[in-house]
Motif scaffolding. Structure first.
Motif, PDB file in Angstrom:
ATOM      1  N   GLY A  27       0.786  -1.228   0.000  1.00 54.92           N
ATOM      2  CA  GLY A  27       0.000   0.000   0.000  1.00 54.92           C
ATOM      3  C   GLY A  27       0.818   1.280   0.000  1.00 54.92           C
ATOM      4  O   GLY A  27       0.265   2.373   0.069  1.00 54.92           O
ATOM      5  N   ARG A  52      -5.369  -1.590   1.682  1.00 57.69           N
ATOM      6  CA  ARG A  52      -6.473  -1.773   2.625  1.00 57.69           C
ATOM      7  C   ARG A  52      -7.404  -2.926   2.236  1.00 57.69           C
ATOM      8  O   ARG A  52      -7.960  -3.592   3.106  1.00 57.69           O
ATOM      9  CB  ARG A  52      -7.298  -0.483   2.703  1.00 57.69           C
ATOM     10  N   SER A  94      -2.684   1.816   6.277  1.00 56.89           N
ATOM     11  CA  SER A  94      -4.120   1.588   6.453  1.00 56.89           C
ATOM     12  C   SER A  94      -4.723   2.673   7.342  1.00 56.89           C
ATOM     13  O   SER A  94      -4.020   3.591   7.768  1.00 56.89           O
ATOM     14  CB  SER A  94      -4.335   0.219   7.118  1.00 56.89           C
ATOM     15  N   GLN A  95      -6.010   2.529   7.635  1.00 57.29           N
ATOM     16  CA  GLN A  95      -6.653   3.490   8.531  1.00 57.29           C
ATOM     17  C   GLN A  95      -6.720   2.964   9.965  1.00 57.29           C
ATOM     18  O   GLN A  95      -7.344   3.575  10.820  1.00 57.29           O
ATOM     19  CB  GLN A  95      -8.062   3.804   8.013  1.00 57.29           C
ATOM     20  N   CYS A 130      -4.749  -6.220   7.628  1.00 56.23           N
ATOM     21  CA  CYS A 130      -5.601  -5.029   7.535  1.00 56.23           C
ATOM     22  C   CYS A 130      -7.066  -5.402   7.288  1.00 56.23           C
ATOM     23  O   CYS A 130      -7.881  -4.539   6.921  1.00 56.23           O
ATOM     24  CB  CYS A 130      -5.103  -4.102   6.428  1.00 56.23           C
TER      25      CYS A 130
END
Lengths: 424, 232
Positions: A332, B89, B117-118, B163
């Motif tokens: 990511g 994610r 990620s969040q 995640c």
């Protein structure tokens, strides 16, 4: 702790520890060199400009005003030609001086120059514009054959008040040098440190100096001569090599109003060399200034080379890191973030170099200052100018960041799919 | 409202850059869909384009045409950093050679995708620790290169599901393992996906694999000119 960009960068740097240390060391040497040069330049200027003290005019018979200042103030060598005592009196009485102090140089003790003068040298002349002489131990000389030591001489020789010494005629390395064994001098005092070239000189009374030289002359003419006293001195023996002078002016004024007039009139005498020490120092510093500009330019070149070293170190590491970059991308991490990671790593290498450079600076500047004090008697206090320091630090980090751009672009463009394939 | 499919492929066509126009498509899939939490095995010989398909699905390569939707999002419609973030994610990947980060501990490897990620930072550590513990890693601070292949595989699985992705793509995940360990690894992968509710698309040419999957297809079956209902 959670993973962060810093974890990735620090792990990358520590996994290539040898490369990281050598690269940071290259930067450190450049930064240390740069900071040392910059701080010593300023400190050196201060020390040189302190040299003339409150003397405004230096009169001698040296070849040039510059040589006169170097000899009489910085003890670079013995002045080659003398001024007769009568001429000194004529000068002293003919101008509105606040002080006109006769000095004579030419002798030495274990390589340290001897300055023969009058006690007013310590009362009227001040080694720095505002610095008075201080006596650390004993007292100033009062009669012939008494000697007082500059602080550096006392440190180097270990002499104390009460010790007896023989002076050498001429500098120790000059071909006609010989020790005046017929006359011993008694150490009567040690001066406090002035931070000037005078710290490495010995000071004695003019009369004793005239006597030992008159004795040499008389012995050469008649080897049966065993002793010489003040009564034996002739006008030819009473010679000096320079006059430290200051024109009378308002109290507290650094340069008196009469100065220019006196200076011009003295210069009209073709038998004299008249120097304004302040002006000569400025000339000297402008010459030195050009040299230290060259040094600083060299330091910049070294700094740029260290930037190239950073680029090469990161560039070489890219081959091994392509897979890591590809994995991070899969997880990511965006391409701009990869770019940022490499540039930040490069900047951190620069910062490590800056930290090392500061250490090198503190050691280097201390060593150079020590050497200057030992060899030239110049006390310099290297101080980092905050603006220059900030400029060097910011410049280095910027340069390091720029050095990271090419490897960062390589990382940015790393094809992910290709680098995820099984090896072999 | 029904939940979006974990994966939807429509008319996906891909040919390597530089290939002559008119040459056969490397990937030509009219349609393929994976429901949320569904697990599917895709088989096929070497060089058939299985890894390429996974990279297209992950948005690591762009197709010549067609649409790949992951959890309702057309991944190729996202550009640059947004696509990378989305991948981090929504998609977990497991590779044949694991592709773990060398020089980083097992914990750090599992926390790495969480960086993008969040998931709140304060939860990263605990989450990674719990995952590794569930997968039987008792030395989370050790570096994977000091561990057995089987343990490295577990770390790779933990990282892929760290995640909570909608889809896990597994590329020949057992190719480096002996049959016994391969079976254990697959059990772990499938179990972990079920636990986090992720769909699993596994590509493999391991002959022992089909028995583990209810839904399976060969690459030729899902390709164009094959029967559209490719499920065996």
């Amino acid at each position: 702790m959670a993973m962060s960009d810093f974890t990735i960068i620090s792990r990358s740097l520590s996994s290539r520890l040898f490369s990281t240390v050598t690269t940071a060391l290259t930067v450190a040497v450049a930064v240390g060199l740069m900071l040392t040069l910059l701080s010593l330049r300023e400190a050196g200027r201060d020390a040189f400009s302190r040299g003339g003290g409150n003397m405004e005019i230096l009169i001698s018979r040296d070849a040039s005003p510059m040589a006169s200042v170097l000899n009489a103030v910085f003890y670079a060598g013995a002045p080659p030609r003398a001024i007769e005592w009568r001429k000194f009196e004529e000068i002293r009485d003919g101008f509105p001086f606040e002080f006109a102090i006769p000095v004579q140089q030419g002798d030495s003790y274990r390589g340290f120059p001897v300055m023969a003068t009058k006690p007013e040298f310590f009362r009227e002349y001040r080694p720095g514009l505002r610095d008075e002489w201080t006596v650390e131990r004993g007292r100033i000389f009062e009669s012939p054959f008494e000697v007082v030591l500059g602080s550096r001489v006392a440190e180097a020789t270990g002499l104390n008040p009460g010790d007896r010494i023989f002076l050498t005629h001429g500098a120790a390395d000059s071909p006609d040098a010989h020790v005046h064994y017929d006359f011993d001098y008694r150490v009567v005092g040690v001066l406090g440190r002035t931070g000037t070239s005078h710290d490495r000189a010995l000071f004695t009374d003019l009369v004793s100096s005239w006597i030992i030289h008159a004795h040499d002359v008389r012995q050469n003419a008649d080897p049966s001569v065993t002793t010489t006293t003040e009564a034996d001195l002739t006008d030819a023996d009473r010679q000096i090599t320079g006059i430290y002078a200051r024109t009378a002016g308002r109290p507290g004024a650094e340069v008196s109003a009469a100065w220019q007039m006196v200076f011009n009139r003295l210069r009209a005498d073709p038998t004299l060399t008249v120097a304004a020490p302040g002006r000569e120092m400025e000339r000297l510093l402008s010459i030195v200034g050009e040299i230290d500009s060259i040094f600083i330019a060299m330091a910049i070149v070294v700094l740029v080379s260290s930037g190239i070293a950073i680029m090469l170190a990161l560039y070489n590491s890219m081959e091994q890191r392509r897979r890591q970059i590809a994995v991070l991308r899969v997880l990511g991490c965006s391409r701009p973030r990869i770019f940022g990671l490499i540039v930040t790593e490069s900047a951190i290498l620069g910062l490590l170099g800056v930290a090392g450079g500061l250490v090198i600076y503190f050691i280097g500047a201390g060593l150079v200052a020590g050497a200057m004090r030992q060899r030239l008697g110049l006390v310099i206090n290297p101080v980092l100018d905050p603006q220059w320091t900030l400029a060097v630090v910011a410049g280095t980090v910027l340069l390091a960041s720029l050095a990271g751009v090419v490897p960062a672009l390589m990382a940015y463009r790393t094809p992910v799919a290709k680098n995820l394939r099984p090896l072999g | 409202m029904t939940q979006a499919a974990a994966l939807q492929i429509q008319d996906l066509k891909f040919r390597y850059p530089g290939a002559a126009t008119g040459s056969p498509w490397v990937i030509d899939i009219p349609a393929l869909e994976l429901a949320p939490a569904e697990q599917m095995l895709l088989t096929g010989g070497s060089g058939r384009g299985k890894s390429t398909l996974l990279q297209l699905i992950a948005g690591l390569m762009d197709p010549d045409s067609g649409v790949v939707t992951v959890s309702g999002q057309d991944i190729h419609a996202l550009r640059g950093a947004r696509r990378d973030l989305f991948r981090g994610r929504a998609i977990g990947m497991i590779f044949q050679t694991f592709n773990l980060l060398h020089g980083f501990s097992a914990m750090e490897n599992v926390m790495a995708p969480m960086m993008f990620s969040q998931i709140p930072r304060r939860e990263h550590r605990e989450r990674a620790r719990a995952l590794l513990e569930r997968l039987g890693i008792d030395r989370p601070q050790a570096r994977p290169e000091t561990m057995s292949v089987g343990q490295q595989q577990r770390i790779a699985v933990a990282r892929a599901v760290a995640c909570g992705p909608a889809l896990v793509l597994a590329d020949e995940p057992t190719a480096s393992l002996d049959p016994e360990n391969a079976s254990i690894a697959m059990e772990l992968i499938q179990g972990a996906c079920t636990e986090v509710g992720a769909a699993l698309l596994c590509v493999s040419h391991d002959p022992a694999m089909p028995t583990r999957f209810e839904r399976r297809a060969s690459f030729d079956e899902i390709a164009a000119n094959a029967h559209p209902a490719s499920t065996i």
